[in-house]
Scaffold this motif. Structure first.
Motif, PDB file in Angstrom:
ATOM      1  N   ASP A  10       1.015  -1.308  -0.134  1.00  0.00           N
ATOM      2  CA  ASP A  10       0.200  -0.208  -0.390  1.00  0.00           C
ATOM      3  C   ASP A  10       0.583   1.510   0.076  1.00  0.00           C
ATOM      4  N   GLN A  11       0.228   2.456  -0.689  1.00  0.00           N
ATOM      5  CA  GLN A  11       1.368   3.547  -1.354  1.00  0.00           C
ATOM      6  C   GLN A  11       0.695   4.647  -0.413  1.00  0.00           C
ATOM      7  N   ASP A  12       0.751   5.904   0.180  1.00  0.00           N
ATOM      8  CA  ASP A  12       0.518   7.101   0.224  1.00  0.00           C
ATOM      9  C   ASP A  12       0.801   7.705  -1.066  1.00  0.00           C
ATOM     10  N   TRP A  13       0.344   8.580  -1.555  1.00  0.00           N
ATOM     11  CA  TRP A  13       0.474   9.446  -3.127  1.00  0.00           C
ATOM     12  C   TRP A  13       0.389  10.735  -2.652  1.00  0.00           C
ATOM     13  N   GLN A  14       1.167  11.848  -2.945  1.00  0.00           N
ATOM     14  CA  GLN A  14       1.206  12.982  -3.713  1.00  0.00           C
ATOM     15  C   GLN A  14       2.104  13.614  -4.420  1.00  0.00           C
ATOM     16  N   VAL A  15       1.054  14.594  -5.842  1.00  0.00           N
ATOM     17  CA  VAL A  15       1.248  14.903  -6.222  1.00  0.00           C
ATOM     18  C   VAL A  15       1.642  16.369  -6.431  1.00  0.00           C
ATOM     19  N   ARG A  16       2.502  16.777  -7.042  1.00  0.00           N
ATOM     20  CA  ARG A  16       2.986  17.791  -7.361  1.00  0.00           C
ATOM     21  C   ARG A  16       3.005  18.719  -9.088  1.00  0.00           C
ATOM     22  N   GLU A  68      -1.601  26.475 -19.526  1.00  0.00           N
ATOM     23  CA  GLU A  68      -1.832  25.221 -21.206  1.00  0.00           C
ATOM     24  C   GLU A  68      -2.154  24.233 -20.080  1.00  0.00           C
ATOM     25  N   THR A  69      -2.728  22.901 -20.024  1.00  0.00           N
ATOM     26  CA  THR A  69      -3.307  21.890 -19.257  1.00  0.00           C
ATOM     27  C   THR A  69      -2.356  20.960 -19.158  1.00  0.00           C
ATOM     28  N   ARG A  70      -1.379  20.657 -19.504  1.00  0.00           N
ATOM     29  CA  ARG A  70       0.448  20.246 -19.520  1.00  0.00           C
ATOM     30  C   ARG A  70       0.840  20.897 -18.084  1.00  0.00           C
ATOM     31  N   PRO A  71       1.205  20.458 -17.445  1.00  0.00           N
ATOM     32  CA  PRO A  71       1.843  20.995 -16.293  1.00  0.00           C
ATOM     33  C   PRO A  71       3.942  21.069 -16.748  1.00  0.00           C
ATOM     34  N   VAL A  72       3.983  22.107 -16.493  1.00  0.00           N
ATOM     35  CA  VAL A  72       5.401  22.768 -16.974  1.00  0.00           C
ATOM     36  C   VAL A  72       6.509  21.081 -16.559  1.00  0.00           C
ATOM     37  N   ALA A  73       5.879  21.107 -15.062  1.00  0.00           N
ATOM     38  CA  ALA A  73       6.656  20.055 -14.532  1.00  0.00           C
ATOM     39  C   ALA A  73       5.606  19.167 -13.344  1.00  0.00           C
ATOM     40  N   SER A  75       5.464  15.812 -10.506  1.00  0.00           N
ATOM     41  CA  SER A  75       5.854  14.892 -10.060  1.00  0.00           C
ATOM     42  C   SER A  75       5.146  13.458  -8.697  1.00  0.00           C
ATOM     43  N   VAL A  76       5.309  11.971  -8.938  1.00  0.00           N
ATOM     44  CA  VAL A  76       4.528  11.625  -8.205  1.00  0.00           C
ATOM     45  C   VAL A  76       5.592  11.062  -6.763  1.00  0.00           C
ATOM     46  N   ASN A  77       5.670  11.315  -6.105  1.00  0.00           N
ATOM     47  CA  ASN A  77       5.556  10.393  -4.571  1.00  0.00           C
ATOM     48  C   ASN A  77       7.759  11.468  -4.907  1.00  0.00           C
ATOM     49  N   GLY A  78       7.911  12.402  -5.166  1.00  0.00           N
ATOM     50  CA  GLY A  78       9.102  12.523  -6.351  1.00  0.00           C
ATOM     51  C   GLY A  78       9.402  11.838  -7.183  1.00  0.00           C
ATOM     52  N   VAL A  79       8.677  11.428  -8.004  1.00  0.00           N
ATOM     53  CA  VAL A  79       9.099  10.400  -9.258  1.00  0.00           C
ATOM     54  C   VAL A  79       9.444  11.897 -10.426  1.00  0.00           C
ATOM     55  N   THR A  80       9.475  11.614 -10.884  1.00  0.00           N
ATOM     56  CA  THR A  80       8.758  12.378 -12.293  1.00  0.00           C
ATOM     57  C   THR A  80       8.105  12.020 -12.990  1.00  0.00           C
ATOM     58  N   CYS A  81       6.862  12.377 -13.129  1.00  0.00           N
ATOM     59  CA  CYS A  81       5.448  11.759 -14.051  1.00  0.00           C
ATOM     60  C   CYS A  81       6.028  11.627 -15.359  1.00  0.00           C
ATOM     61  N   SER A  82       5.701  10.417 -15.692  1.00  0.00           N
ATOM     62  CA  SER A  82       5.857  10.023 -17.983  1.00  0.00           C
ATOM     63  C   SER A  82       4.377  10.451 -18.284  1.00  0.00           C
ATOM     64  N   GLY A  83       3.807  10.237 -18.568  1.00  0.00           N
ATOM     65  CA  GLY A  83       3.281  10.016 -20.101  1.00  0.00           C
ATOM     66  C   GLY A  83       2.379  11.380 -20.023  1.00  0.00           C
ATOM     67  N   LEU A  84       2.875  12.672 -20.040  1.00  0.00           N
ATOM     68  CA  LEU A  84       1.744  13.617 -19.903  1.00  0.00           C
ATOM     69  C   LEU A  84       1.900  14.285 -21.437  1.00  0.00           C
TER      70      LEU A  84
END
Length: 84
Positions: A10-16, A68-73, A75-84
């Protein structure tokens, strides 16, 4: 955006998120317990309302104004997002 737990626990999660020149007015997850959206100096952090089980995912939705609807940055739990 889809947030997935690919771990075996199980993981808690945070998106920045950061958007150029705009702001996030609201954020929510589909069909799951809601979390909290916070803003600090133009960086938006959404903390999930419940841990994700192994292999589970949630869809995080957000409404953005004046950007823009696409963020410039992102991350999820400190890992850069992929597939945006």
């Amino acid at each position: 955006m889809q947030v997935s737990n690919v771990s075996g626990n199980d993981q808690d999660w945070q998106v920045r998120l950061e958007f150029s020149g705009g702001r996030v007015t609201t954020a929510w997850v589909m069909n799951a317990q809601q979390g909290k959206l916070r803003e600090n100096d133009g960086i938006y952090t959404y903390t999930g309302g419940a841990d994700l089980a192994p292999g589970a995912s949630v869809r995080l939705m957000f409404h953005v104004e004046r950007a823009e609807t696409r963020p410039v940055a992102c991350s999820v739990n400190g890992v850069t997002c992929s597939g945006l």
